[in-house]
Design an enzyme around this catalytic site. Structure first.
Site, PDB file in Angstrom:
ATOM      1  N   HIS A 101      25.088  24.793 -31.621  1.00 17.42           N
ATOM      2  CA  HIS A 101      24.823  26.225 -31.762  1.00 17.42           C
ATOM      3  C   HIS A 101      23.438  26.538 -31.225  1.00 17.42           C
ATOM      4  O   HIS A 101      22.551  25.699 -31.249  1.00 17.42           O
ATOM      5  CB  HIS A 101      24.963  26.688 -33.216  1.00 17.42           C
ATOM      6  CG  HIS A 101      24.113  25.919 -34.174  1.00 17.42           C
ATOM      7  ND1 HIS A 101      24.485  24.682 -34.657  1.00 17.42           N
ATOM      8  CD2 HIS A 101      22.905  26.183 -34.720  1.00 17.42           C
ATOM      9  CE1 HIS A 101      23.552  24.219 -35.469  1.00 17.42           C
ATOM     10  NE2 HIS A 101      22.568  25.112 -35.519  1.00 17.42           N
ATOM     11  N   HIS A 103      20.350  29.298 -31.610  1.00 22.02           N
ATOM     12  CA  HIS A 103      19.764  30.390 -32.395  1.00 22.02           C
ATOM     13  C   HIS A 103      19.161  31.407 -31.427  1.00 22.02           C
ATOM     14  O   HIS A 103      18.413  31.024 -30.517  1.00 22.02           O
ATOM     15  CB  HIS A 103      18.617  29.883 -33.270  1.00 22.02           C
ATOM     16  CG  HIS A 103      19.005  28.873 -34.298  1.00 22.02           C
ATOM     17  ND1 HIS A 103      19.096  29.202 -35.637  1.00 22.02           N
ATOM     18  CD2 HIS A 103      19.298  27.553 -34.206  1.00 22.02           C
ATOM     19  CE1 HIS A 103      19.431  28.107 -36.326  1.00 22.02           C
ATOM     20  NE2 HIS A 103      19.552  27.095 -35.487  1.00 22.02           N
TER      21      HIS A 103
HETATM   22  P1  AMP Z   1      20.393  24.248 -37.609  1.00 22.98           P
HETATM   23  O1  AMP Z   1      19.298  23.949 -38.588  1.00 22.98           O
HETATM   24  O2  AMP Z   1      19.889  24.431 -36.203  1.00 22.98           O
HETATM   25  O3  AMP Z   1      21.538  23.251 -37.710  1.00 22.98           O
HETATM   26  O4  AMP Z   1      20.933  25.669 -38.011  1.00 22.98           O
HETATM   27  C1  AMP Z   1      21.984  25.882 -38.888  1.00 22.98           C
HETATM   28  C2  AMP Z   1      21.915  27.336 -39.254  1.00 22.98           C
HETATM   29  O5  AMP Z   1      23.190  27.723 -39.699  1.00 22.98           O
HETATM   30  C3  AMP Z   1      20.931  27.664 -40.378  1.00 22.98           C
HETATM   31  O6  AMP Z   1      19.997  28.622 -39.910  1.00 22.98           O
HETATM   32  C4  AMP Z   1      21.811  28.209 -41.496  1.00 22.98           C
HETATM   33  O7  AMP Z   1      21.213  29.288 -42.176  1.00 22.98           O
HETATM   34  C5  AMP Z   1      23.040  28.650 -40.729  1.00 22.98           C
HETATM   35  N1  AMP Z   1      24.297  28.593 -41.472  1.00 22.98           N
HETATM   36  C6  AMP Z   1      24.818  27.540 -42.145  1.00 22.98           C
HETATM   37  N2  AMP Z   1      26.025  27.841 -42.638  1.00 22.98           N
HETATM   38  C7  AMP Z   1      26.298  29.114 -42.254  1.00 22.98           C
HETATM   39  C8  AMP Z   1      27.390  29.995 -42.448  1.00 22.98           C
HETATM   40  N3  AMP Z   1      28.467  29.634 -43.154  1.00 22.98           N
HETATM   41  N4  AMP Z   1      27.319  31.231 -41.911  1.00 22.98           N
HETATM   42  C9  AMP Z   1      26.237  31.613 -41.209  1.00 22.98           C
HETATM   43  N5  AMP Z   1      25.172  30.829 -40.986  1.00 22.98           N
HETATM   44  C10 AMP Z   1      25.194  29.592 -41.492  1.00 22.98           C
END
Ligand code: AMP
Ligand code: ZN
Length: 141
Positions: A101, A103
């Site tokens: 993903h 950001h």
């Molecule tokens: P990372 O630390 O780059 O793996 O980012 C994961 C991101 O996903 C974090 O910013 C979380 O807040 C977000 N996240 C995790 N689960 C969900 C979800 N079910 N819906 C929306 N965002 C999520």
């Protein structure tokens, strides 16, 4: 390909509802549930890749243009002054969800102060040696 145990596979493919910003055949862009700023979005490929190293070139090549499109939408739609594009690979890099993903984090005049690091020190010899190590690794074979 999807992973039955992956929450982002389920979100990307609409099995779990999300605040969707944008969707096409290959990607869904959702709002992060723990936003760093208002409008913090995540670009999710609909296929499962654990991180950028697993993604095929076609998918990887579409991520930056889509991040640009979403960032421009944040400026126009939310009045953001700019945006950061951040992508974490590996636990020590801060990755917590192991489905690729990107950001896209809108930035507003006056804050919040986020996505920053404290600049370290460097010297030219050390930079040259470090550059040579990475260069050798990416050009071997
Ligand atoms: P990372 O630390 O780059 O793996 O980012 C994961 C991101 O996903 C974090 O910013 C979380 O807040 C977000 N996240 C995790 N689960 C969900 C979800 N079910 N819906 C929306 N965002 C999520
Ligand atoms: Zn997945």
């Amino acid at each position: 390909m999807n992973d039955q145990n992956c929450i982002f596979c389920k979100i990307a493919n609409g099995e779990i509802p999300s605040a969707t910003v944008y969707e096409d055949e290959e990607f869904r862009v959702i709002l992060d549930m723990g936003p760093a700023s208002r409008g913090h979005a995540l670009i999710l490929p609909k296929s499962h890749f654990k991180d950028i190293t697993e993604a095929d070139m076609e998918t990887a090549g579409k991520l930056f243009p889509l991040a640009s499109k979403i960032g421009q939408g944040m400026k126009k739609g939310l009045g953001a002054a700019g945006f950061n594009v951040v992508q974490n690979n590996g636990t020590c890099a801060g990755q917590t969800v192991f489905h690729l993903h990107v950001h896209v984090i809108p930035r507003y005049e006056g804050g919040p102060e986020i996505v920053a690091w404290k600049p370290g020190k460097s010297d030219p010899d050390e930079l040259a040696k470090t550059a040579a190590l990475i260069h050798a690794a990416v050009t071997e074979n």
